[in-house]
Design a protein around this motif. Sequence first.
Motif, PDB file in Angstrom:
ATOM      1  N   ASP A   9      78.728  75.485  46.920  1.00  0.00           N
ATOM      2  CA  ASP A   9      78.613  74.939  48.269  1.00  0.00           C
ATOM      3  C   ASP A   9      78.255  76.077  49.228  1.00  0.00           C
ATOM      4  N   PRO A  10      77.068  76.027  49.834  1.00  0.00           N
ATOM      5  CA  PRO A  10      76.635  77.127  50.713  1.00  0.00           C
ATOM      6  C   PRO A  10      77.486  77.291  51.972  1.00  0.00           C
ATOM      7  N   ALA A  11      78.354  76.325  52.243  1.00  0.00           N
ATOM      8  CA  ALA A  11      79.209  76.420  53.428  1.00  0.00           C
ATOM      9  C   ALA A  11      80.341  77.429  53.240  1.00  0.00           C
ATOM     10  N   TYR A  12      80.561  77.839  51.973  1.00  0.00           N
ATOM     11  CA  TYR A  12      81.696  78.715  51.689  1.00  0.00           C
ATOM     12  C   TYR A  12      81.280  79.942  50.877  1.00  0.00           C
ATOM     13  N   LYS A  13      81.997  81.025  51.088  1.00  0.00           N
ATOM     14  CA  LYS A  13      81.812  82.241  50.301  1.00  0.00           C
ATOM     15  C   LYS A  13      83.189  82.742  49.877  1.00  0.00           C
ATOM     16  N   ILE A  14      83.467  82.718  48.583  1.00  0.00           N
ATOM     17  CA  ILE A  14      84.766  83.176  48.092  1.00  0.00           C
ATOM     18  C   ILE A  14      84.811  84.701  48.126  1.00  0.00           C
ATOM     19  N   VAL A  15      85.795  85.235  48.844  1.00  0.00           N
ATOM     20  CA  VAL A  15      85.915  86.691  48.960  1.00  0.00           C
ATOM     21  C   VAL A  15      87.149  87.220  48.238  1.00  0.00           C
ATOM     22  N   GLY A  16      88.043  86.329  47.779  1.00  0.00           N
ATOM     23  CA  GLY A  16      89.230  86.792  47.072  1.00  0.00           C
ATOM     24  C   GLY A  16      89.968  85.659  46.398  1.00  0.00           C
TER      25      GLY A  16
END
Length: 220
Positions: A31-38
């Motif tokens: 989903d391009p709305a989110y970026k998992i950073v951790g």
Amino acid sequence: MSTNLPAAKRIVIVEDHTAIREMLAEILRVDPAYKIVGESGEGHQACQLCLDLKPDLIVLDARLPGLSGVDILRRISKPLKSTRVLVFSAYETPALVREMLEAGAHGFVEKTAGLGEFKKGLETISKGGTYFGPGVAALLRTVVANKNSATGVETLTDREREILKLVAESNSTKQIAQKLEISVKTVDNHRTNLMKKLDLHDVASLTRYSLEIGLIDHRK
């Protein structure tokens, strides 16, 4: 002609079940709305990770090894005022829902509600709203109806919460005194005070209550 798409929301997933954490990560990565950073599955590590990364969103389980979800929220709500938190939990009792909301959660979806509800909840809180799964919404009516009968835990000091957790984990007064490096008499005084505040009068009741609010893990 350029399209100014909104920046992806930076997200941390806190979930101790590896399979569930990986499943949520897979869903959100496409989903391009989110970026998992951790990602984290342990309470103390998760708390520090959130404080270090300062994400836009946190998906948080209520019960974790180490710190509970409630305790994590209590520690991050002030330094991370702009971070939005969605609780995604298999456990939803009136006491737990009330504690999570009072600690700073913006939404609460029960795991039995399914991934569709989870995604709706995450999207809603990411836009500044609040969201509750159907089971939690029903419980909230109970919480609101009984809002004047406080659970009492919000009146406990940090030391009393610490002792409540240790009592519920079957530590003796002497063991608690040794772990906290305080006297047995001091432990007794704290335990007496917290029992009065919670209106609970034996170890079994304290243990059951600690489970309900996510202070200890039922799997231990």
